[in-house]
Design a protein around this motif. Structure first.
Motif, PDB file in Angstrom:
ATOM      1  N   VAL A  55      25.557 -56.291 -14.284  1.00 48.57           N
ATOM      2  CA  VAL A  55      24.631 -55.325 -13.696  1.00 48.57           C
ATOM      3  C   VAL A  55      24.712 -53.984 -14.431  1.00 48.57           C
ATOM      4  N   ASP A  56      25.390 -54.002 -15.570  1.00 51.38           N
ATOM      5  CA  ASP A  56      25.489 -52.823 -16.436  1.00 51.38           C
ATOM      6  C   ASP A  56      25.616 -53.322 -17.871  1.00 51.38           C
ATOM      7  N   LYS A  57      24.601 -53.084 -18.676  1.00 50.26           N
ATOM      8  CA  LYS A  57      24.573 -53.617 -20.049  1.00 50.26           C
ATOM      9  C   LYS A  57      25.700 -53.093 -20.930  1.00 50.26           C
ATOM     10  N   ASP A  58      26.331 -52.003 -20.529  1.00 51.19           N
ATOM     11  CA  ASP A  58      27.399 -51.406 -21.335  1.00 51.19           C
ATOM     12  C   ASP A  58      28.641 -52.292 -21.448  1.00 51.19           C
ATOM     13  N   PHE A  59      28.742 -53.312 -20.609  1.00 51.99           N
ATOM     14  CA  PHE A  59      29.932 -54.153 -20.607  1.00 51.99           C
ATOM     15  C   PHE A  59      29.720 -55.519 -21.274  1.00 51.99           C
ATOM     16  N   LYS A  60      28.601 -55.675 -21.986  1.00 48.87           N
ATOM     17  CA  LYS A  60      28.352 -56.979 -22.626  1.00 48.87           C
ATOM     18  C   LYS A  60      29.383 -57.310 -23.694  1.00 48.87           C
ATOM     19  N   ASN A  61      30.019 -56.320 -24.282  1.00 47.39           N
ATOM     20  CA  ASN A  61      31.046 -56.590 -25.292  1.00 47.39           C
ATOM     21  C   ASN A  61      32.358 -57.070 -24.687  1.00 47.39           C
ATOM     22  N   GLU A  62      32.486 -56.987 -23.371  1.00 48.59           N
ATOM     23  CA  GLU A  62      33.683 -57.477 -22.683  1.00 48.59           C
ATOM     24  C   GLU A  62      33.660 -58.997 -22.501  1.00 48.59           C
ATOM     25  N   ILE A  63      32.499 -59.602 -22.647  1.00 47.72           N
ATOM     26  CA  ILE A  63      32.352 -61.042 -22.451  1.00 47.72           C
ATOM     27  C   ILE A  63      32.810 -61.772 -23.704  1.00 47.72           C
ATOM     28  N   PRO A  64      33.691 -62.773 -23.552  1.00 50.15           N
ATOM     29  CA  PRO A  64      34.140 -63.534 -24.724  1.00 50.15           C
ATOM     30  C   PRO A  64      32.951 -64.137 -25.487  1.00 50.15           C
ATOM     31  N   LEU A  65      33.026 -64.118 -26.796  1.00 51.94           N
ATOM     32  CA  LEU A  65      31.925 -64.606 -27.632  1.00 51.94           C
ATOM     33  C   LEU A  65      31.480 -66.021 -27.277  1.00 51.94           C
ATOM     34  N   ASN A  66      32.441 -66.894 -26.990  1.00 48.59           N
ATOM     35  CA  ASN A  66      32.083 -68.283 -26.704  1.00 48.59           C
ATOM     36  C   ASN A  66      31.459 -68.463 -25.317  1.00 48.59           C
ATOM     37  N   GLN A  67      31.343 -67.395 -24.529  1.00 50.91           N
ATOM     38  CA  GLN A  67      30.732 -67.463 -23.202  1.00 50.91           C
ATOM     39  C   GLN A  67      29.415 -66.684 -23.117  1.00 50.91           C
ATOM     40  N   LYS A  68      29.024 -66.039 -24.197  1.00 51.74           N
ATOM     41  CA  LYS A  68      27.826 -65.183 -24.177  1.00 51.74           C
ATOM     42  C   LYS A  68      26.537 -65.954 -23.913  1.00 51.74           C
ATOM     43  N   LYS A  69      26.509 -67.240 -24.172  1.00 52.38           N
ATOM     44  CA  LYS A  69      25.296 -68.024 -23.919  1.00 52.38           C
ATOM     45  C   LYS A  69      24.974 -68.095 -22.425  1.00 52.38           C
ATOM     46  N   LYS A  70      25.954 -67.823 -21.580  1.00 48.84           N
ATOM     47  CA  LYS A  70      25.771 -67.841 -20.127  1.00 48.84           C
ATOM     48  C   LYS A  70      25.293 -66.501 -19.590  1.00 48.84           C
ATOM     49  N   LEU A  71      25.238 -65.495 -20.424  1.00 46.85           N
ATOM     50  CA  LEU A  71      25.052 -64.112 -20.013  1.00 46.85           C
ATOM     51  C   LEU A  71      23.605 -63.743 -19.696  1.00 46.85           C
ATOM     52  N   LYS A  72      23.433 -63.062 -18.567  1.00 42.75           N
ATOM     53  CA  LYS A  72      22.171 -62.437 -18.161  1.00 42.75           C
ATOM     54  C   LYS A  72      22.501 -60.993 -17.808  1.00 42.75           C
ATOM     55  N   ILE A  73      21.618 -60.076 -18.115  1.00 42.21           N
ATOM     56  CA  ILE A  73      21.827 -58.674 -17.772  1.00 42.21           C
ATOM     57  C   ILE A  73      20.730 -58.262 -16.779  1.00 42.21           C
TER      58      ILE A  73
END
Length: 77
Positions: A55-73
């Protein structure tokens, strides 16, 4: 569906979103704070989740690279 909701501290936005997803839509949702959770905990919960909602785009770099495909902002206003 297992959904991980992430905001800065895990006290308001992610908790509200997890509550809606659980109580109103029937998902298995967990709220966590990107700054308050430990690195190992965040990594484990990202692996557990089918979807990860920030719910805050500033934390997208905290997500492990191999899990980014699951990510929605979703920016809540």
């Amino acid at each position: 569906m297992k959904i991980l909701c992430i905001c800065e501290r895990g006290n308001s936005r992610s908790v509200a979103l997890a509550w809606i997803l659980k109580d109103h839509l029937g998902h298995d949702a967990v709220a966590i704070g990107a700054k308050s959770a430990g690195r190992k905990t965040l990594k484990m919960l990202c692996k557990w989740a089918d979807k990860i909602i920030l719910v805050d785009k500033d934390f997208k770099n905290e997500i492990p690279l191999n899990q980014k495909k699951k990510l929605k902002i979703w920016v809540l206003k």
